[in-house]
Design a protein around this motif. Structure first.
Motif, mmCIF file in Angstrom:
data_model
loop_
_atom_site.group_PDB
_atom_site.id
_atom_site.type_symbol
_atom_site.label_atom_id
_atom_site.label_comp_id
_atom_site.label_asym_id
_atom_site.label_seq_id
_atom_site.Cartn_x
_atom_site.Cartn_y
_atom_site.Cartn_z
ATOM 1 N N TYR A 197 4.389 -9.762 3.335
ATOM 2 C CA TYR A 197 5.156 -10.117 4.181
ATOM 3 C C TYR A 197 5.924 -11.396 3.955
ATOM 4 C CZ TYR A 197 1.472 -11.439 7.189
ATOM 5 O OH TYR A 197 0.238 -12.218 7.525
ATOM 6 N N HIS A 198 5.298 -12.203 2.937
ATOM 7 C CA HIS A 198 5.493 -14.148 3.071
ATOM 8 C C HIS A 198 6.814 -14.005 2.047
ATOM 9 C CE1 HIS A 198 4.099 -15.452 6.662
ATOM 10 N NE2 HIS A 198 2.616 -15.654 6.351
ATOM 11 N N GLN A 199 6.684 -12.394 1.153
ATOM 12 C CA GLN A 199 7.355 -12.828 -0.165
ATOM 13 C C GLN A 199 8.987 -12.546 -0.281
ATOM 14 O OE1 GLN A 199 5.529 -14.270 -2.765
ATOM 15 N NE2 GLN A 199 4.074 -14.065 -0.920
ATOM 16 N N ARG A 200 9.899 -13.249 -0.653
ATOM 17 C CA ARG A 200 11.586 -12.976 -0.520
ATOM 18 C C ARG A 200 11.669 -11.554 -1.550
ATOM 19 N NH1 ARG A 200 14.501 -16.293 1.408
ATOM 20 N NH2 ARG A 200 13.334 -18.835 2.034
ATOM 21 N N SER A 201 10.673 -11.523 -2.411
ATOM 22 C CA SER A 201 10.907 -10.278 -3.467
ATOM 23 C C SER A 201 9.707 -9.484 -3.054
ATOM 24 C CB SER A 201 11.557 -10.543 -4.606
ATOM 25 O OG SER A 201 11.465 -9.620 -5.416
ATOM 26 N N HIS A 202 9.126 -8.665 -2.283
ATOM 27 C CA HIS A 202 8.541 -7.471 -2.401
ATOM 28 C C HIS A 202 7.692 -6.960 -4.015
ATOM 29 C CE1 HIS A 202 11.292 -4.627 -0.946
ATOM 30 N NE2 HIS A 202 11.253 -3.727 -2.271
ATOM 31 N N MET A 203 9.111 -6.655 -4.494
ATOM 32 C CA MET A 203 8.372 -5.630 -5.933
ATOM 33 C C MET A 203 7.941 -7.178 -6.856
ATOM 34 S SD MET A 203 8.763 -2.993 -7.374
ATOM 35 C CE MET A 203 9.283 -1.584 -6.431
ATOM 36 N N LEU A 224 1.709 -6.536 7.212
ATOM 37 C CA LEU A 224 2.387 -5.757 8.690
ATOM 38 C C LEU A 224 3.493 -4.721 7.962
ATOM 39 C CD1 LEU A 224 3.328 -9.498 10.121
ATOM 40 C CD2 LEU A 224 1.722 -7.906 10.854
ATOM 41 N N VAL A 225 3.615 -3.551 9.617
ATOM 42 C CA VAL A 225 4.447 -2.655 9.112
ATOM 43 C C VAL A 225 4.859 -2.403 9.992
ATOM 44 C CG1 VAL A 225 2.896 -1.663 7.204
ATOM 45 C CG2 VAL A 225 2.560 -0.920 9.140
ATOM 46 N N VAL A 226 5.662 -1.744 10.395
ATOM 47 C CA VAL A 226 6.345 -0.993 11.742
ATOM 48 C C VAL A 226 6.566 0.410 11.607
ATOM 49 C CG1 VAL A 226 7.562 -2.912 12.402
ATOM 50 C CG2 VAL A 226 8.753 -1.310 10.526
ATOM 51 N N PRO A 250 7.991 -3.079 6.518
ATOM 52 C CA PRO A 250 8.130 -2.383 5.780
ATOM 53 C C PRO A 250 7.250 -1.330 6.435
ATOM 54 C CG PRO A 250 7.009 -2.539 4.202
ATOM 55 C CD PRO A 250 7.022 -3.675 5.275
ATOM 56 N N SER A 251 8.216 0.057 6.600
ATOM 57 C CA SER A 251 7.537 1.609 7.440
ATOM 58 C C SER A 251 6.183 1.446 6.053
ATOM 59 C CB SER A 251 8.309 2.218 7.749
ATOM 60 O OG SER A 251 8.752 2.745 6.495
ATOM 61 N N VAL A 252 5.369 2.852 6.339
ATOM 62 C CA VAL A 252 4.320 2.945 5.961
ATOM 63 C C VAL A 252 5.155 3.792 4.618
ATOM 64 C CG1 VAL A 252 2.142 4.109 5.429
ATOM 65 C CG2 VAL A 252 2.985 2.305 7.267
ATOM 66 N N GLU A 253 5.622 4.370 5.170
ATOM 67 C CA GLU A 253 6.022 5.206 4.064
ATOM 68 C C GLU A 253 6.835 4.699 2.545
ATOM 69 O OE1 GLU A 253 5.563 8.698 2.970
ATOM 70 O OE2 GLU A 253 4.101 8.267 4.883
ATOM 71 N N THR A 254 8.043 3.775 3.444
ATOM 72 C CA THR A 254 8.607 2.571 2.625
ATOM 73 C C THR A 254 7.998 1.466 1.969
ATOM 74 O OG1 THR A 254 10.592 2.307 4.173
ATOM 75 C CG2 THR A 254 10.287 0.698 2.414
ATOM 76 N N VAL A 315 -1.372 -2.385 7.991
ATOM 77 C CA VAL A 315 -1.791 -1.220 7.070
ATOM 78 C C VAL A 315 -2.711 -1.941 5.661
ATOM 79 C CG1 VAL A 315 0.113 -0.957 5.818
ATOM 80 C CG2 VAL A 315 -1.341 0.936 5.511
ATOM 81 N N ILE A 316 -4.030 -1.206 5.555
ATOM 82 C CA ILE A 316 -3.942 -1.210 3.980
ATOM 83 C C ILE A 316 -4.169 -0.053 3.372
ATOM 84 C CG2 ILE A 316 -6.488 -1.774 2.868
ATOM 85 C CD1 ILE A 316 -7.656 -3.429 6.156
#
Length: 321
Positions: A197-203, A224-226, A250-254, A315-316
């Protein structure tokens, strides 16, 4: 300078790790040689601890424990308090309990029974903090447990802890960012916990993790998720739970869809937990700025942060390269 070349070479005396040793050593030495006004204070702490008898390292849950014969608890406390704040832990030195802000044992118990056994595996711990989890990985029998953490204080904290241990424990912490690591497929298990969640680019982060993994290697991702459907993410405008640089929740599914896009396989959600004040708490070991989780939440509604976002839930996920 707290990184001793002999210790470094001993840890990297491994057929695979030798391929990245020279670059990791150069980056680490450059990091330790920066101009930082706190280094004299941190160096005093290390010098004080090096004069204390070394002892056995073990586990006395939730503490990583080091017992030294004849160590003065007042001297120990004085030295360790030169290295405030202590975020990850907890640790115990004889009868001195170093109660860190985070009770790391909570997280470790959530994942321990689900991951592939670490015995004889090369393990990378990304964003390792002061190495609490890196040490836990080594104590699980990892062939090599390498933590990387750019924040210099945490590297001094790790050096302080390890200076009291009387044997080699196949663990090392280096002041290196993931994007600085040589891109070689070396590690059998990779942990990224509290980093995404600290990354500008998750990918970009997920692909950098993948670059370090041998075929079939296991990734343990904690973030962290929502709540929300696939495709939904929260992008905070400003701070989240008083934290800066939280770019995307992100949501878990995202999150699972991101891992699919990065070509990870066997994606399993093993835990979803709301962070509790028992796991993240105020203690004397986080110094004068003693705010913690309870201070980051809406005082009238603990399901929300002070900014009105959903309170921290983590989430893990386990998956394979």
């Amino acid at each position: 300078m707290i990184l001793f070349t002999d210790e470094f070479r001993l840890f990297f005396n491994d057929s695979s790790l030798q391929e990245i040793a020279d670059k990791c050593l150069k980056i680490s030495l450059d990091a330790f040689n920066v101009n930082n006004g706190n280094i004299p204070k941190w160096t005093i702490a290390l010098d004080e601890l090096k004069a204390i008898p070394k002892g056995e390292i073990g586990l006395n849950e939730p503490y990583i424990r080091i017992d030294q014969n004849g160590a003065d608890p007042i001297e120990l406390e004085r030295a360790f308090k030169r290295l405030l704040p202590w975020r990850k832990g907890p640790f115990r030195f004889n009868n001195l309990k170093l109660e860190s802000e985070w009770q790391g044992d909570f997280k470790w118990k959530r994942l321990q029974k689900h991951i592939s056994p670490l015995k004889n595996r090369r393990v990378l711990d990304v964003g390792a903090g002061n190495g609490y989890f890196t040490l836990r990985m080594a104590m699980e029998g990892a062939k090599k447990a390498l933590g990387i953490e750019p924040f210099l204080l945490f590297n001094y904290q790790y050096a302080a802890i390890k200076s009291l241990v009387n044997k080699d424990i196949n663990a090392m912490l280096l002041p290196i960012r993931l994007e600085e690591m040589p891109k070689l497929s070396i590690f059998d298990t990779v942990f990224s916990m509290g980093v995404l969640y600290h990354q500008r680019s998750h990918m970009e982060h997920l692909l950098q993790l993948k670059d370090m993994m041998v075929p079939g290697a296991e990734l343990i991702l904690e973030t962290l998720v929502v709540e929300g459907p696939n495709g939904y993410s929260l992008i905070p405008d400003g701070r989240y739970a008083q934290m800066r640089n939280v770019h995307c929740l992100p949501s878990v599914e995202t999150l699972k869809s991101w891992l699919v896009d990065a070509k990870f396989k066997n994606i399993k959600v093993i835990d979803i937990s709301k962070t509790s004040p028992e796991e993240q708490r105020r203690t004397e070991w986080i110094g004068d700025n003693a705010a913690s989780l309870e201070d980051f939440l809406d005082p009238s509604d603990s399901s929300l942060t002070k900014e009105g976002h959903p309170a921290p839930t983590r989430v893990i996920i386990i998956c394979n390269n």
